[in-house]
Design a protein around this motif. Structure first.
Motif, short mmCIF file in Angstrom:
data_model
loop_
_atom_site.label_atom_id
_atom_site.label_comp_id
_atom_site.label_asym_id
_atom_site.label_seq_id
_atom_site.Cartn_x
_atom_site.Cartn_y
_atom_site.Cartn_z
N ASN A 199 -34.39 -39.40 68.52
CA ASN A 199 -33.11 -38.75 68.80
C ASN A 199 -33.31 -37.47 69.59
O ASN A 199 -32.53 -37.14 70.49
N ALA A 200 -34.37 -36.75 69.27
CA ALA A 200 -34.68 -35.51 69.99
C ALA A 200 -35.00 -35.80 71.45
O ALA A 200 -34.59 -35.06 72.36
N ASP A 201 -35.75 -36.89 71.68
CA ASP A 201 -36.07 -37.29 73.06
C ASP A 201 -34.80 -37.61 73.84
O ASP A 201 -34.64 -37.20 75.00
N VAL A 202 -33.91 -38.35 73.20
CA VAL A 202 -32.66 -38.74 73.85
C VAL A 202 -31.81 -37.52 74.19
O VAL A 202 -31.28 -37.40 75.30
N MET A 203 -31.70 -36.60 73.24
CA MET A 203 -30.90 -35.39 73.47
C MET A 203 -31.50 -34.54 74.59
O MET A 203 -30.77 -33.96 75.40
N ASP A 204 -32.83 -34.48 74.65
CA ASP A 204 -33.49 -33.71 75.70
C ASP A 204 -33.21 -34.33 77.07
O ASP A 204 -32.95 -33.61 78.05
N LYS A 206 -30.60 -36.15 77.94
CA LYS A 206 -29.20 -35.92 78.29
C LYS A 206 -28.96 -34.47 78.72
O LYS A 206 -28.20 -34.22 79.65
N ALA A 207 -29.64 -33.54 78.04
CA ALA A 207 -29.47 -32.13 78.41
C ALA A 207 -30.07 -31.85 79.78
O ALA A 207 -29.57 -31.02 80.55
#
Length: 212
Positions: A199-204, A206-207
């Motif tokens: 999830n952290a990878d995905v959020m990074d 997208k950001a």
């Protein structure tokens, strides 16, 4: 060259490329692009490998057919994406092999058909919803897309294939190809212990990249 003429030429070129590289066969698949005064769509019963720019259908802002050949019977799918995603400038619907295979598998997660296997599927496609089966050309398909309220830029039609929107033809085409290649990986990796992005990878992603 006018905006409309340029889009007609772009659509013809993209359709031919998709067909030549096996993303579409026979008369399967359809493509559209938004204009300031309406929508351009590939005609019904036409092969993407031979789309004449002058015969591409044009619909006005009310969805009325105003010129060109009769539009694809999947017109409702395209209109629903434009109605619910103001940022969408183009829509690509394919019957590409691997994404269609994924849409036929009984255990495909309907709320997250394409998990974050690679960074590019996150960046170019995002989350993908499985939409229940309806027969091709059924106006209900548009209702099902509208019910998503623009939350998804791409869907899989159950037992049918992918529909992908993008800010323009290039983006929609690239996203459709990325979805197909990721579906191929997912089917190939079935039964294997697979590492997904966190999830952290995905959020990074997208950001950093937003919606490509």
């Amino acid at each position: 060259m006018s905006i409309e003429r340029d889009l007609r030429e772009q659509m013809s070129t993209l359709c031919a490329s998709l067909y030549q590289r096996g993303f579409s066969v026979g008369t399967a698949g359809n493509v559209s692009a938004r204009l300031p005064d309406g929508i351009l769509m590939t005609p019904t019963n036409a092969t993407l490998g031979g789309i004449d720019p002058d015969k591409i259908s044009k619909l006005d802002l009310n969805g009325e057919h105003v010129s060109g050949d009769r539009p694809t019977k999947e017109v409702f799918l395209h209109q629903a994406f434009y109605d619910t995603r103001p940022e969408a400038g183009a829509v690509v619907h394919l019957h590409s092999t691997w994404a269609t295979a994924l849409s036929c598998l009984e255990d495909t997660d309907p709320d997250d058909c394409v998990p974050p296997l690679t960074p590019y599927v996150v960046m170019r496609v995002g989350r993908v919803k499985l939409v229940p089966y309806v027969k091709p050309g059924d106006p209900k398909s548009g209702d099902l897309i509208r019910d998503l309220n623009g939350a998804y830029g791409a869907v899989l039609l159950a037992n049918h294939g992918p529909v992908v929107s993008g800010k323009d033809l290039f983006s929609a085409g690239c996203a459709a190809e990325e979805l197909e290649e990721t579906a191929k990986l997912l089917v190939a990796l079935r039964g294997q212990k697979t590492r997904l992005l966190s999830n952290a990878d995905v959020m990074d992603l997208k950001a950093t990249f937003g919606n490509m």
